[in-house]
Write a protein that holds these residues in place. Structure first.
Motif, PDB file in Angstrom:
ATOM      1  N   CYS A 216       8.249   7.447  86.893  1.00  0.00           N
ATOM      2  CA  CYS A 216       8.762   6.094  87.085  1.00  0.00           C
ATOM      3  C   CYS A 216       9.818   5.834  86.010  1.00  0.00           C
ATOM      4  O   CYS A 216       9.611   6.170  84.843  1.00  0.00           O
ATOM      5  N   CYS A 220       6.584   0.558  81.048  1.00  0.00           N
ATOM      6  CA  CYS A 220       5.612  -0.486  80.698  1.00  0.00           C
ATOM      7  C   CYS A 220       4.736  -0.026  79.522  1.00  0.00           C
ATOM      8  O   CYS A 220       4.375   1.155  79.443  1.00  0.00           O
ATOM      9  N   CYS A 223       1.400   1.902  80.182  1.00  0.00           N
ATOM     10  CA  CYS A 223       1.369   2.926  81.237  1.00  0.00           C
ATOM     11  C   CYS A 223       1.819   4.289  80.715  1.00  0.00           C
ATOM     12  O   CYS A 223       2.827   4.405  80.015  1.00  0.00           O
TER      13      CYS A 223
END
Ligand code: SF4
Length: 450
Positions: A216, A220, A223
């Protein structure tokens, strides 16, 4: 050479087959097969295992999900004071032994085991204990997310069974394993060329799990995905080949995308149009990026028959949204829900993930996020935060002395954290939140569901 893949038992206080397939291990199987090896699989979590169904008929629930066969077991010492049951999920032990003995007749050169969630390492350990009993001298290789996140812990704990920890992603763990036999693995674009080796299942598959991308591009703070993988996606042609093969060989009705960033695919519109050609249902259980949903995308998703759509939301607090990575705003969520429902997707199929027990997060903040979802008439799912090494949130908790260093990963099971972590939400607050959520969902289901 003859290799065996083993997807291990889960030991936990709760587990459910919410589309769990060992996709990483199945890719390992594909690479080994491409290199000319013979590969077989024992999936301890296969609810449709041909011998298991003679003992207990599996009941498939919505879209092929369902309960695992399970037995309560004695808790490991470290969990003794936590008032929760501990269970082993997956094939009965005697069935596993029978399968291993059958594999032994085949002659096995090496065994690959993969542990995904860090606090599931105990299931991997128990599985390998049984494997070692039958295969005292065969090389065993351990991979998966746990060994990437906790390589030192894995090396220490699994050394008891002489296991080679093969951490890394992509071809690197396979290279480490095959170096045992002095075999080189050439570089190739494995993600584009290969697909998970579903042909290794001889049992019925009620669903399959695939990915159109890995990683991704967001970052974040809680994460680990961007710390593990460089974001990459598969071409639409290659995804189409994969889906064709799956549909021709396995009579599945449900295809589940386990991407972390499905809607960020560069050729998203082409991808959605291609998916619409097949008479199957698609699911996105991993939290999609709400800001990527517009009128056209929502209509294409509806035309392709996307059912389970989970939006990554986490919190309604704008400051926390920004601070934790900025992947979503409240307006993004409002827009996405409107576009999806206008396109004809039922509210019953749309949900949003909310995180609770983030450091410093109040119970009220979580309730506000639940209310926000209820007002949009979508289903809120509250997941408790778990600190994951290599993430900024984990590092800051360690630096500030909020969690001790070197905690046994078993204790980082998010359902168990509130029993011991004094600086987070306590168990009464967690129960209060669960009750709040349950009552709110009841109103949503009884009052407004169509
Ligand atoms: S957007 Fe999702 S997958 Fe990407 S970093 Fe954030 S939480 Fe992880």
């Amino acid at each position: 050479m003859n290799f065996l893949l083993v997807n291990p038992w889960i030991y936990d206080s709760a587990a459910y087959d919410f589309w769990l397939k060992p996709i990483g291990l199945l890719y390992v199987g594909s690479v080994l097969k491409k290199l000319g090896h013979n590969v077989e699989l024992i999936d301890m979590l296969d609810r449709h295992d041909e011998e298991l169904i003679k003992i207990k008929e599996p009941k498939d629930k919505k879209y092929g999900t369902g309960k695992f066969y399970n037995v309560e077991i004695e808790k490991p010492e470290i969990l003794k004071n936590i008032p929760r049951k501990f269970k082993r999920y997956g094939l009965p032990e005697d069935l596993f032994i029978k399968k291993l003995l059958k594999q032994k007749e085949r002659g096995i050169d090496g065994i690959f085991v993969s542990v995904t969630l860090t606090y599931w390492y105990y299931g991997g350990l128990k599985t390998i204990e049984k494997i070692r009993g039958i295969f005292p001298n065969t090389p065993i290789f351990l991979g998966g997310m746990y060994s990437n996140i906790y390589p030192i812990h894995a090396k220490k704990i699994f050394s008891k069974y002489n296991v080679k920890v093969c951490n890394g992603t992509g071809l690197s763990p396979i290279r480490k394993a095959l170096s045992t036999y002095k075999e080189n693995v050439p570089e190739f674009n494995w993600f584009e060329e290969l697909m998970p080796a579903y042909e290794l299942y001889t049992s019925k598959l009620p669903y399959v799990v695939i990915t159109s991308s890995i990683g991704c591009p967001y970052n974040c703070s809680y994460c680990v995905t961007p710390r593990m993988w460089k974001y990459q996606y598969k071409s639409v042609d290659s995804i189409e080949k994969m889906i064709n093969k799956i549909i021709n060989e396995k009579n599945v009705k449900d295809i589940v995308f386990f991407d972390d960033a499905f809607l960020l695919h560069k050729d998203l519109k082409k991808l959605l149009k291609m998916l619409a050609k097949y008479n199957v249902r698609y699911h996105l259980p991993n939290g999609i990026h709400a800001h990527r949903v517009n009128k056209e995308i929502a209509e294409l998703m509806a035309a392709a028959d996307f059912r389970t759509i989970k939006l990554g939301y986490e919190t309604s607090d704008p400051d926390l949204q920004k601070k934790s990575g900025g992947k979503v705003t409240n307006q993004d969520l409002i827009n996405a829900v409107k576009y999806l429902t206008d396109a004809g997707i039922s509210n019953e199929e749309i949900g949003a993930y909310i995180i609770s027990n983030l450091p410093g997060q109040s119970v009220k903040s979580v309730k506000d996020a639940v209310d926000f979802c209820i007002n949009l008439r979508i289903i809120p799912t509250v997941n408790e935060f778990t600190p994951i090494p290599q993430t900024p949130d984990y590092d800051s908790l360690i630096e500030n002395g909020i969690i001790p260093d070197e905690v046994d990963p078993l204790l980082f099971n998010n359902t168990l954290i509130p029993y011991w972590w004094e600086k987070g939400m306590n168990i009464n607050e967690v129960f209060d939140l669960k009750l709040y959520l349950k009552n709110k969902k009841k109103v949503l289901f009884n009052g407004q569901r169509t």
